[in-house]
Design a protein around this motif. Structure first.
Motif, PDB file in Angstrom:
ATOM      1  N   ASP A  55       5.912  28.379  18.453  1.00 56.26           N
ATOM      2  CA  ASP A  55       5.738  29.166  18.983  1.00 56.26           C
ATOM      3  C   ASP A  55       4.072  29.798  19.123  1.00 56.26           C
ATOM      4  OD1 ASP A  55       6.753  31.623  21.403  1.00 56.26           O
ATOM      5  OD2 ASP A  55       8.160  31.977  18.916  1.00 56.26           O
ATOM      6  N   TYR A  56       4.085  30.685  20.035  1.00 57.96           N
ATOM      7  CA  TYR A  56       2.798  31.804  19.984  1.00 57.96           C
ATOM      8  C   TYR A  56       3.141  32.622  20.355  1.00 57.96           C
ATOM      9  CZ  TYR A  56      -1.531  33.239  21.740  1.00 57.96           C
ATOM     10  OH  TYR A  56      -2.902  33.827  22.100  1.00 57.96           O
ATOM     11  N   PHE A  57       2.070  33.374  19.669  1.00 56.97           N
ATOM     12  CA  PHE A  57       2.475  35.454  20.153  1.00 56.97           C
ATOM     13  C   PHE A  57       1.522  36.000  19.611  1.00 56.97           C
ATOM     14  CE2 PHE A  57       5.142  34.433  16.048  1.00 56.97           C
ATOM     15  CZ  PHE A  57       4.933  35.216  15.760  1.00 56.97           C
ATOM     16  N   VAL A  58       1.326  37.033  19.980  1.00 58.55           N
ATOM     17  CA  VAL A  58       0.566  38.331  19.912  1.00 58.55           C
ATOM     18  C   VAL A  58       0.480  39.019  19.737  1.00 58.55           C
ATOM     19  CG1 VAL A  58      -1.257  39.363  20.354  1.00 58.55           C
ATOM     20  CG2 VAL A  58      -1.172  37.471  21.880  1.00 58.55           C
ATOM     21  N   HIS A  59       0.483  39.654  17.971  1.00 56.72           N
ATOM     22  CA  HIS A  59       1.309  41.065  16.747  1.00 56.72           C
ATOM     23  C   HIS A  59       0.339  41.124  16.175  1.00 56.72           C
ATOM     24  CE1 HIS A  59       2.807  42.620  13.354  1.00 56.72           C
ATOM     25  NE2 HIS A  59       4.410  42.396  14.016  1.00 56.72           N
ATOM     26  N   SER A  60       0.391  42.271  16.418  1.00 56.84           N
ATOM     27  CA  SER A  60      -0.957  43.248  16.314  1.00 56.84           C
ATOM     28  C   SER A  60      -2.070  43.202  16.487  1.00 56.84           C
ATOM     29  CB  SER A  60      -0.906  43.908  14.994  1.00 56.84           C
ATOM     30  OG  SER A  60       0.362  44.647  14.916  1.00 56.84           O
ATOM     31  N   GLY A  61      -2.396  42.235  18.263  1.00 54.85           N
ATOM     32  CA  GLY A  61      -3.956  41.729  18.004  1.00 54.85           C
ATOM     33  C   GLY A  61      -3.891  40.499  18.110  1.00 54.85           C
ATOM     34  N   ALA A  62      -3.321  39.970  16.911  1.00 55.52           N
ATOM     35  CA  ALA A  62      -3.777  38.354  16.071  1.00 55.52           C
ATOM     36  C   ALA A  62      -2.973  37.409  16.887  1.00 55.52           C
ATOM     37  CB  ALA A  62      -3.163  38.763  15.212  1.00 55.52           C
ATOM     38  N   LYS A  63      -3.296  36.862  17.095  1.00 53.62           N
ATOM     39  CA  LYS A  63      -3.001  35.657  18.134  1.00 53.62           C
ATOM     40  C   LYS A  63      -1.951  34.660  17.374  1.00 53.62           C
ATOM     41  CE  LYS A  63      -6.176  35.820  21.855  1.00 53.62           C
ATOM     42  NZ  LYS A  63      -7.406  34.967  22.385  1.00 53.62           N
ATOM     43  N   ILE A  64      -0.900  34.104  16.370  1.00 49.61           N
ATOM     44  CA  ILE A  64      -0.471  33.628  16.221  1.00 49.61           C
ATOM     45  C   ILE A  64       0.656  32.418  16.004  1.00 49.61           C
ATOM     46  CG2 ILE A  64       1.044  33.873  14.425  1.00 49.61           C
ATOM     47  CD1 ILE A  64       0.923  36.485  13.970  1.00 49.61           C
ATOM     48  N   TRP A  65       0.493  31.024  15.929  1.00 50.79           N
ATOM     49  CA  TRP A  65       0.997  29.932  15.471  1.00 50.79           C
ATOM     50  C   TRP A  65       1.638  29.893  14.884  1.00 50.79           C
ATOM     51  CZ3 TRP A  65       1.623  27.021  20.160  1.00 50.79           C
ATOM     52  CH2 TRP A  65       0.307  27.676  21.384  1.00 50.79           C
ATOM     53  N   ALA A  66       3.330  29.812  15.175  1.00 56.78           N
ATOM     54  CA  ALA A  66       3.921  29.907  14.111  1.00 56.78           C
ATOM     55  C   ALA A  66       5.508  29.095  14.491  1.00 56.78           C
ATOM     56  CB  ALA A  66       4.853  31.312  14.041  1.00 56.78           C
ATOM     57  N   ARG A  82       3.738  19.833  11.733  1.00 59.79           N
ATOM     58  CA  ARG A  82       1.972  19.499  11.939  1.00 59.79           C
ATOM     59  C   ARG A  82       1.539  18.620  12.428  1.00 59.79           C
ATOM     60  NH1 ARG A  82       0.781  21.597   5.603  1.00 59.79           N
ATOM     61  NH2 ARG A  82       0.074  22.719   6.393  1.00 59.79           N
ATOM     62  N   ASP A  83       2.745  17.886  12.795  1.00 58.01           N
ATOM     63  CA  ASP A  83       2.464  16.222  13.576  1.00 58.01           C
ATOM     64  C   ASP A  83       3.059  17.216  14.697  1.00 58.01           C
ATOM     65  OD1 ASP A  83       5.354  16.642  12.941  1.00 58.01           O
ATOM     66  OD2 ASP A  83       6.192  14.747  13.167  1.00 58.01           O
ATOM     67  N   LYS A  84       3.427  17.844  14.914  1.00 60.46           N
ATOM     68  CA  LYS A  84       3.932  18.085  17.562  1.00 60.46           C
ATOM     69  C   LYS A  84       2.909  18.542  17.633  1.00 60.46           C
ATOM     70  CE  LYS A  84       8.058  18.390  15.681  1.00 60.46           C
ATOM     71  NZ  LYS A  84       9.606  16.935  16.715  1.00 60.46           N
ATOM     72  N   GLY A  85       2.641  18.505  18.424  1.00 58.70           N
ATOM     73  CA  GLY A  85       0.711  19.560  19.833  1.00 58.70           C
ATOM     74  C   GLY A  85       1.271  20.436  19.837  1.00 58.70           C
ATOM     75  N   LYS A  86       0.483  21.459  19.442  1.00 60.69           N
ATOM     76  CA  LYS A  86       0.558  23.256  20.050  1.00 60.69           C
ATOM     77  C   LYS A  86       0.811  23.347  21.132  1.00 60.69           C
ATOM     78  CE  LYS A  86      -1.473  24.925  15.661  1.00 60.69           C
ATOM     79  NZ  LYS A  86      -2.041  25.500  14.886  1.00 60.69           N
ATOM     80  N   ASP A  88       3.419  26.055  24.218  1.00 63.97           N
ATOM     81  CA  ASP A  88       4.436  27.598  23.610  1.00 63.97           C
ATOM     82  C   ASP A  88       5.229  26.684  24.407  1.00 63.97           C
ATOM     83  OD1 ASP A  88       5.333  29.515  23.157  1.00 63.97           O
ATOM     84  OD2 ASP A  88       4.069  30.832  24.068  1.00 63.97           O
ATOM     85  N   LEU A  89       5.848  25.718  25.169  1.00 59.37           N
ATOM     86  CA  LEU A  89       7.198  25.571  25.797  1.00 59.37           C
ATOM     87  C   LEU A  89       8.366  25.410  25.511  1.00 59.37           C
ATOM     88  CD1 LEU A  89       5.376  22.327  27.146  1.00 59.37           C
ATOM     89  CD2 LEU A  89       5.384  23.903  28.178  1.00 59.37           C
ATOM     90  N   GLN A  90       8.514  26.045  24.254  1.00 57.32           N
ATOM     91  CA  GLN A  90       9.988  25.703  24.206  1.00 57.32           C
ATOM     92  C   GLN A  90      10.776  27.767  24.332  1.00 57.32           C
ATOM     93  OE1 GLN A  90      12.153  23.223  22.477  1.00 57.32           O
ATOM     94  NE2 GLN A  90      13.291  25.894  22.524  1.00 57.32           N
ATOM     95  N   TRP A  91       9.405  28.021  23.255  1.00 55.52           N
ATOM     96  CA  TRP A  91       9.565  30.117  23.773  1.00 55.52           C
ATOM     97  C   TRP A  91       8.239  30.244  24.241  1.00 55.52           C
ATOM     98  CZ3 TRP A  91      10.213  27.192  18.780  1.00 55.52           C
ATOM     99  CH2 TRP A  91      11.295  27.445  19.041  1.00 55.52           C
ATOM    100  N   PRO A  92       8.206  29.830  26.052  1.00 54.38           N
ATOM    101  CA  PRO A  92       7.362  30.909  26.856  1.00 54.38           C
ATOM    102  C   PRO A  92       6.459  32.000  26.403  1.00 54.38           C
ATOM    103  CG  PRO A  92       8.725  30.000  27.636  1.00 54.38           C
ATOM    104  CD  PRO A  92       9.487  29.520  26.194  1.00 54.38           C
ATOM    105  N   GLY A  93       5.544  32.520  26.818  1.00 53.38           N
ATOM    106  CA  GLY A  93       5.128  34.096  26.714  1.00 53.38           C
ATOM    107  C   GLY A  93       4.924  33.887  25.013  1.00 53.38           C
ATOM    108  N   ASP A  94       4.005  35.456  25.261  1.00 51.22           N
ATOM    109  CA  ASP A  94       3.266  35.540  23.943  1.00 51.22           C
ATOM    110  C   ASP A  94       3.918  37.314  23.299  1.00 51.22           C
ATOM    111  OD1 ASP A  94       2.488  37.919  25.817  1.00 51.22           O
ATOM    112  OD2 ASP A  94       0.375  37.661  25.103  1.00 51.22           O
TER     113      ASP A  94
END
Length: 106
Positions: A55-66, A82-86, A88-94
């Motif tokens: 999941d990709y999102f922006v928190h307090s200006g930091a771009k985070i992949w979690a 780690r074996d998954k491609g990064k 943001d299809l599951q939870w789209p948007g930031d």
């Protein structure tokens, strides 16, 4: 003479105690060698997630992949993704997920 008897009884007592401790340590080592190794999950109260996604999102200006568990959206260790491609299809948007607490464990 009485001092000699007193000292020898102290030496005997210390030797007996040391011998007893050594025997206990040796029996523990033998017991450990005869006990099969624990092959269960070492982290108690932790289960492996079934399906995970990045999941990709922006928190307090930091771009985070979690890494998150797909079924409940719970954050899990990033190593599970780690074996998954990064992507943001599951939870789209930031948008920051409501269960994000500002700290990720890797």
């Amino acid at each position: 003479m009485s001092k000699l008897i007193y000292l020898s009884s102290i030496v005997f007592f210390i030797t007996a105690c040391a011998s007893s401790v050594a025997q206990e340590e040796n029996s523990s080592e033998v017991e450990n060698k005869n006990t099969p190794p624990d092959t269960t999950n070492q982290q108690k109260n932790t289960t492996l997630p079934n399906a995970v996604a990045w999941d990709y999102f922006v928190h307090s200006g930091a771009k985070i992949w979690a890494c998150r568990e797909i079924e409940f959206g719970k954050f899990v260790l990033n190593k599970f993704c780690r074996d998954k491609g990064k992507n943001d299809l599951q939870w789209p948007g930031d948008v920051v997920p409501s269960n994000f607490r500002g700290q990720l464990i890797d």
